[in-house]
Motif scaffolding. Structure first.
Motif, PDB file in Angstrom:
ATOM      1  N   UNK A  23      83.189   0.493  92.935  1.00 31.58           N
ATOM      2  CA  UNK A  23      81.969   1.024  92.321  1.00 31.58           C
ATOM      3  C   UNK A  23      82.220   2.437  91.799  1.00 31.58           C
ATOM      4  N   UNK A  24      81.461   2.843  90.797  1.00 25.63           N
ATOM      5  CA  UNK A  24      81.585   4.182  90.223  1.00 25.63           C
ATOM      6  C   UNK A  24      80.444   5.040  90.758  1.00 25.63           C
ATOM      7  N   UNK A  25      80.814   6.106  91.442  1.00 25.59           N
ATOM      8  CA  UNK A  25      79.848   7.082  91.934  1.00 25.59           C
ATOM      9  C   UNK A  25      79.918   8.274  90.989  1.00 25.59           C
ATOM     10  N   UNK A  26      78.825   8.539  90.300  1.00 24.30           N
ATOM     11  CA  UNK A  26      78.773   9.636  89.338  1.00 24.30           C
ATOM     12  C   UNK A  26      78.059  10.807  89.979  1.00 24.30           C
ATOM     13  N   UNK A  27      78.713  11.961  89.933  1.00 16.40           N
ATOM     14  CA  UNK A  27      78.139  13.202  90.451  1.00 16.40           C
ATOM     15  C   UNK A  27      77.734  14.067  89.266  1.00 16.40           C
ATOM     16  N   UNK A  28      76.456  14.371  89.170  1.00 17.27           N
ATOM     17  CA  UNK A  28      75.958  15.293  88.157  1.00 17.27           C
ATOM     18  C   UNK A  28      75.991  16.676  88.788  1.00 17.27           C
ATOM     19  N   UNK A  39      78.556  18.428  99.180  1.00 17.54           N
ATOM     20  CA  UNK A  39      78.354  16.986  99.021  1.00 17.54           C
ATOM     21  C   UNK A  39      79.696  16.272  98.875  1.00 17.54           C
ATOM     22  N   UNK A  40      80.612  16.852  98.104  1.00 16.25           N
ATOM     23  CA  UNK A  40      81.928  16.230  97.928  1.00 16.25           C
ATOM     24  C   UNK A  40      82.689  16.175  99.261  1.00 16.25           C
ATOM     25  N   UNK A  41      82.527  17.191 100.075  1.00 18.26           N
ATOM     26  CA  UNK A  41      83.146  17.173 101.408  1.00 18.26           C
ATOM     27  C   UNK A  41      82.553  16.048 102.255  1.00 18.26           C
ATOM     28  N   UNK A  50      84.993   4.114  96.425  1.00 14.74           N
ATOM     29  CA  UNK A  50      84.395   4.295  95.104  1.00 14.74           C
ATOM     30  C   UNK A  50      85.308   5.145  94.232  1.00 14.74           C
ATOM     31  N   UNK A  51      85.023   5.105  92.948  1.00 13.83           N
ATOM     32  CA  UNK A  51      85.671   6.004  91.995  1.00 13.83           C
ATOM     33  C   UNK A  51      84.666   7.091  91.679  1.00 13.83           C
ATOM     34  N   UNK A  52      85.034   8.344  91.890  1.00 11.43           N
ATOM     35  CA  UNK A  52      84.123   9.465  91.636  1.00 11.43           C
ATOM     36  C   UNK A  52      84.320   9.976  90.217  1.00 11.43           C
ATOM     37  N   UNK A  71      67.485  21.425  88.091  1.00 14.14           N
ATOM     38  CA  UNK A  71      67.021  22.027  89.351  1.00 14.14           C
ATOM     39  C   UNK A  71      67.263  21.127  90.561  1.00 14.14           C
ATOM     40  N   UNK A  72      67.981  20.038  90.384  1.00 13.14           N
ATOM     41  CA  UNK A  72      68.122  19.054  91.457  1.00 13.14           C
ATOM     42  C   UNK A  72      69.558  18.729  91.859  1.00 13.14           C
ATOM     43  N   UNK A  73      70.560  19.334  91.230  1.00 12.32           N
ATOM     44  CA  UNK A  73      71.931  18.959  91.564  1.00 12.32           C
ATOM     45  C   UNK A  73      72.268  19.384  92.982  1.00 12.32           C
ATOM     46  N   UNK A  74      73.128  18.656  93.641  1.00 16.14           N
ATOM     47  CA  UNK A  74      73.846  17.496  93.148  1.00 16.14           C
ATOM     48  C   UNK A  74      72.964  16.246  93.085  1.00 16.14           C
ATOM     49  N   UNK A  75      73.229  15.440  92.071  1.00 12.62           N
ATOM     50  CA  UNK A  75      72.570  14.152  91.898  1.00 12.62           C
ATOM     51  C   UNK A  75      73.659  13.101  91.790  1.00 12.62           C
ATOM     52  N   UNK A  76      73.439  11.962  92.429  1.00  9.78           N
ATOM     53  CA  UNK A  76      74.418  10.881  92.406  1.00  9.78           C
ATOM     54  C   UNK A  76      73.809   9.613  91.837  1.00  9.78           C
TER      55      UNK A  76
END
Length: 106
Positions: A23-28, A39-41, A50-52, A71-76
């Protein structure tokens, strides 16, 4: 604006199907973003599942994401669909990864 978002979602899904079975996990995110670093830790124990992909919302081509998430990051997002924001919810992440990989049915 919505058309651009749906194009990005389609592109992420297509890349996912073509390049990997994970699965692809997208980090905004943006730079700097201490909460994103935390969050990455928190994702480290799951990184084999997953693939980040990171999307820098401050880049001009990502203005739709800046408008939505500034105003909400991190968002996944997982496979192009909203998953969580602000902090990593590991229970939710595990459930959704299991569902995405079919592990929940085994």
């Amino acid at each position: 604006m919505l058309l651009s978002v749906s194009r990005v979602v389609r592109a992420v899904r297509q890349q996912h199907c073509i390049r990997t079975a994970l699965p692809v996990l997208t980090l905004f995110t943006k730079d700097p973003c201490p909460l994103c670093d935390e969050a990455k830790e928190a994702l480290e124990p799951y990184k084999h599942r997953f693939e980040l992909q990171e999307v820098d919302i401050t880049r001009p081509e990502n203005s739709v994401w800046l408008d939505r998430y500034q105003y909400d990051i991190p968002v996944f997002h997982l496979n192009g669909q909203f998953l969580m924001m602000h902090r990593v919810n590991t229970a939710l992440l595990e459930r959704r990864l299991d569902k995405a990989t079919g592990a929940a049915q085994q």
